[in-house]
Design a protein around this motif. Structure first.
Motif, PDB file in Angstrom:
ATOM      1  N   ALA A  68      -7.694  26.236 -42.176  1.00 15.84           N
ATOM      2  CA  ALA A  68      -7.586  27.599 -42.689  1.00 15.84           C
ATOM      3  C   ALA A  68      -6.516  28.358 -41.926  1.00 15.84           C
ATOM      4  O   ALA A  68      -5.685  29.060 -42.511  1.00 15.84           O
ATOM      5  N   SER A  69      -6.529  28.197 -40.625  1.00 20.43           N
ATOM      6  CA  SER A  69      -5.570  28.926 -39.801  1.00 20.43           C
ATOM      7  C   SER A  69      -4.138  28.484 -40.083  1.00 20.43           C
ATOM      8  O   SER A  69      -3.243  29.309 -40.293  1.00 20.43           O
ATOM      9  N   LEU A  70      -3.931  27.173 -40.130  1.00 23.53           N
ATOM     10  CA  LEU A  70      -2.577  26.673 -40.384  1.00 23.53           C
ATOM     11  C   LEU A  70      -2.105  27.083 -41.776  1.00 23.53           C
ATOM     12  O   LEU A  70      -0.950  27.433 -41.975  1.00 23.53           O
ATOM     13  N   ALA A  71      -3.028  27.051 -42.743  1.00 20.26           N
ATOM     14  CA  ALA A  71      -2.662  27.398 -44.112  1.00 20.26           C
ATOM     15  C   ALA A  71      -2.273  28.859 -44.235  1.00 20.26           C
ATOM     16  O   ALA A  71      -1.606  29.261 -45.185  1.00 20.26           O
ATOM     17  N   LEU A  72      -2.706  29.682 -43.269  1.00 22.15           N
ATOM     18  CA  LEU A  72      -2.327  31.094 -43.309  1.00 22.15           C
ATOM     19  C   LEU A  72      -1.026  31.350 -42.560  1.00 22.15           C
ATOM     20  O   LEU A  72      -0.603  32.483 -42.384  1.00 22.15           O
ATOM     21  N   GLY A  73      -0.406  30.266 -42.113  1.00 18.87           N
ATOM     22  CA  GLY A  73       0.894  30.411 -41.468  1.00 18.87           C
ATOM     23  C   GLY A  73       0.834  30.523 -39.961  1.00 18.87           C
ATOM     24  O   GLY A  73       1.800  30.937 -39.339  1.00 18.87           O
ATOM     25  N   ALA A  74      -0.315  30.187 -39.374  1.00 21.80           N
ATOM     26  CA  ALA A  74      -0.381  30.194 -37.913  1.00 21.80           C
ATOM     27  C   ALA A  74       0.220  28.896 -37.390  1.00 21.80           C
ATOM     28  O   ALA A  74       0.100  27.863 -38.040  1.00 21.80           O
TER      29      ALA A  74
END
Lengths: 260, 301
Positions: free
Chosen positions: B187-193
Motif C-alpha cells: 500500500a505504501s509503495l503504491a502511494l509513491g513512497a
C-alpha cells in the motif's frame, strides 16, 4: 480490429506492446498487446491463475517487488515507456494508483491513512491536508460515515468501509489512472454494490483498470473487457460485444460459464 | 475387515502415562519458579527485620563489614545498575533497530543468511570472555581517550552490556518487522513512497510494540548480567556520579560478597534481599515484554 474500435472513444492512455512476464522460468504473460482508453473502465477477466493480477501489477511496476520477476516488451503510459531506465518509480506510482484485493489500511487513524501519500515527499500545511482528505473521502463516498471520527483507527471500520478508505487514500495523491485488483473479493455484496457504483463514477476523472473474476461485475461496470486465458490475451473488445457476441469460442465458453 | 476399537487396557494406560509425563514436566518448571521466589522471600525477610526496610530502601551506604556501624542501603547499587543498563540501551537500541531494519528490509537474502547467524553467535560468547575483553581492550581504550588512570568504570560496563544485549534486540526487532503484513508495504509503495519512507512511516510504527519489547528484553538481559560488569566496572561502592566513575551493580555486589559472608548473618540475609530486588525488576520487565509481544501478535493477525 481492437484498435479501430478504440479510436472512436478517445485517447489511448495505456498502450501495452509485446508484453511478456516471467517468474523465474515460468512465463505468466505471453505477448500481450492492448490499448486502454482514457476515462473509461477497462476490465480484465479470466479464470484464476490466468495472469490478470500479474498484468495489472505490471502497470505500476508492483512486480518489481518480486525478485525473480522479469519483464519484456513495453508499457507506454502517455507515450512514456514505464520500464525505461529513466523512469521515476515514485512519480509513476503517484500517477498510477492502486487498490488491492484485501482492504489494507495502515494501522493509523482514518485521517492519517488518507493523508499518507500527501505527507511523503511533499510538504502540505494542515489546512491543505484537511481539504484534500475531505475531498478524497467525499469522492470515495465514505465522508458521511467517517467525518465525525477521522482520528479513529482505520482498522475499526468494516471491510467495505476499509476498502472505500483505501480508494480515498489512492485518490488523495491525485492519480490519473487507478488500478483495482479484485477490489470486491473480500467484502460483502452490499459493500460491493457501493464500490461498483463508485468505480463507475470515477471514470469521469480517471482511467480505471479493474481485475475481476466476477463476470457480472465486469459486465456491470466496464466499458471494455479483456479476456485473459493462461497468460494470453484471447479477446479484447467493448464489454457488450464480449458478453453478447464474442468473436472467440473460448471467450464465449468462459462468459457463459462453461468453464472458469 | 479391520476393527477400529481400542486394543485393551494397556493402550489407555500408556497414553495416560505419556500425558502425565508431559504434564509433570510443565508443572515442574512452574514449581521451580515458585520455589525460587519462596526461597528469596524467606531468606530476605530476616534482612528486612534486622536492618529495617527504611534503611535498606533509602540509604546510599552499603558497608556491612564496618566495625562501628554496619549499613545496608541498596540505593547506590540500584543506581549503578540502572545507570549501566541505561547506558547500554542508549548504545545498543538504536544500533540494534538499525541492524534489524537492515536485515529485514535492505539486505539481500544471501547477506541475511550470513549475518543473522553471526548476530546470534554474539549471544553465545560467554560473559566471562566479554568481561575479559572489557579489561584488556575496552578499559585501556577508555583510559586513553578520557585520559584516566584506568578504564574500569560504568562506561566500560555499558559498552560491554550493549554488545551482549544486541542479539536480543536485533532478533526480536527483526521478527516484529518481518511480521508486518506485506499488504502494508505494498500500500505504501503504491502511494509513491520509497522503501526508506515505507520503513520509517509504516513498518517501524506497525512493529513498534515488538521493538519496544526487544528493548525491554535486552534491558532484562543487561540488568541480570553479572560476570561482565563485575570484571569491567571497577566495583567501587560509592554512589555513582558519572559514567567515568567505577560503580558496583547489584549483581556484582552479590557475586563479590556472597562467597565470604558468614551464613545466616544479617549480611547474608541482606544479600538475598538484593537478589529479591533484582528478581522483581527482571521479572516485571520480562513479563511486560511478553504481554506487549502477545498483544502485537494479536493486532497484526
Amino acid at each position: 480490429m481492437v484498435n479501430t474500435n478504440l479510436k472512436t472513444v478517445g485517447q489511448t492512455k495505456i498502450l501495452v506492446e509485446n508484453l511478456n512476464l516471467f517468474y523465474g522460468q515460468k512465463q505468466v504473460l505471453e505477448n500481450i498487446n492492448l490499448s486502454i482508453p482514457e476515462n473509461q473502465v477497462t476490465a480484465i477477466i479470466g479464470p484464476s491463475g490466468c495472469g490478470k493480477s500479474s498484468f495489472i501489477r505490471a502497470l505500476n511496476r508492483m512486480n518489481d517487488l518480486i525478485p525473480e520477476a522479469r519483464i519484456e516488451g513495453k508499457i507506454l503510459i502517455d507515450e512514456e515507456n514505464i520500464y525505461d531506465r529513466d523512469i521515476d518509480l515514485v512519480a509513476l506510482r503517484k500517477k498510477v494508483g492502486m487498490v488491492f484485493q484485501k482492504p489494507n489500511p495502515f494501522p493509523k487513524s482514518i485521517f492519517d491513512n488518507v493523508a499518507y501519500g500527501l505527507k511523503i515527499g511533499s510538504n502540505h500545511n494542515r489546512a491543505d491536508l484537511e481539504k484534500i482528505v475531505e475531498k478524497s473521502l467525499r469522492q470515495a463516498a465514505i465522508w458521511e460515515e467517517v467525518k465525525d471520527r477521522l482520528n479513529q483507527n482505520a482498522l475499526k471500520l468494516s471491510g467495505g468501509q476499509q476498502q472505500r478508505l483505501c480508494i480515498a487514500r489512492a485518490l488523495a495523491v491525485e492519480p490519473e489512472i487507478i488500478l483495482f485488483d479484485e477490489p470486491c473479493s473480500a467484502i460483502d455484496p452490499i459493500a460491493t454494490a457501493r464500490v461498483e457504483e463508485l468505480i463507475h463514477q470515477l471514470k469521469t476523472e480517471f482511467t480505471v483498470v479493474i481485475v475481476t473474476h466476477n463476470m457480472q461485475q465486469a459486465a456491470r461496470i466496464s466499458d471494455f473487457t479483456a479476456f485473459l486465458w493462461l497468460g494470453e490475451l484471447i479477446e479484447y473488445d467493448r464489454t457488450e460485444k464480449i458478453f453478447t457476441n464474442p468473436a472467440n469460442k473460448l471467450t464465449e465458453d468462459y462468459v457463459t460459464g462453461r468453464f472458469g | 475387515m479391520r476393527s477400529v476399537k481400542k486394543k485393551g487396557i494397556l493402550a489407555d494406560l500408556r497414553e495416560g502415562l505419556i500425558h502425565r509425563l508431559f504434564q509433570t514436566s510443565g508443572l515442574m518448571v512452574i514449581a521451580i519458579l515458585l520455589g525460587i521466589i519462596a526461597l528469596l522471600l524467606y531468606t530476605s525477610v530476616p534482612a528486612f527485620r534486622e536492618i529495617g526496610l527504611r534503611e535498606f530502601l533509602t540509604s546510599t551506604r552499603w558497608d556491612p563489614t564496618s566495625p562501628e556501624k554496619p549499613e545496608y542501603g541498596f540505593l547506590s547499587m540500584l543506581a549503578s545498575t540502572i545507570m549501566v543498563t541505561i547506558g547500554a540501551m542508549v548504545i545498543s537500541f538504536p544500533l540494534g533497530v538499525a541492524v534489524a531494519s537492515y536485515l529485514s528490509d535492505v539486505a539481500a537474502p544471501k547477506v541475511r543468511e550470513i549475518v543473522k547467524p553471526i548476530v546470534e553467535l554474539l549471544a553465545a560468547i560467554p560473559s566471562v570472555v566479554v568481561g575479559f575483553i572489557g579489561i584488556t581492550l575496552v578499559g585501556p581504550l577508555i583510559a586513553r581517550v578520557f585520559n584516566l588512570s584506568h578504564g574500569l568504570n560504568a562506561l566500560n560496563g555499558s559498552l560491554l552490556l550493549a554488545i551482549m544485549a544486541l542479539p536480543t534486540i536485533i532478533s526480536i526487532s527483526e521478527d516484529s518487522l518481518n511480521a508486518v503484513p506485506v499488504s502494508y508495504v505494498e500500500a505504501s509503495l503504491a502511494l509513491g513512497a520509497n522503501p526508506w519512507e515505507t520503513l520509517i512511516k509504516v513498518k517501524i510504527p506497525a512493529a513498534a510494540s515488538g521493538i519496544i519489547a526487544s528493548l525491554m528484553l535486552g534491558m532484562g538481559r543487561a540488568i541480570g548480567e553479572t560476570m561482565t560488569v563485575l570484571m569491567a566496572t571497577g566495583n567501587a561502592r560509592a554512589f555513582p556520579s558519572g559514567f567515568l566513575q567505577s560503580v558496583r551493580t547489584l549483581t556484582a555486589n552479590i557475586a563479590i560478597e556472597l562467597g565470604e559472608v558468614p551464613y545466616y548473618s544479617t549480611h547474608y540475609y541482606a544479600l538475598f534481599a538484593l537478589g529479591l530486588v533484582l528478581f522483581l525488576i527482571t521479572f516485571f520487565i520480562n513479563l511486560s515484554a511478553d504481554v506487549i509481544l502477545e498483544k502485537q501478535k494479536r493486532k497484526l493477525q
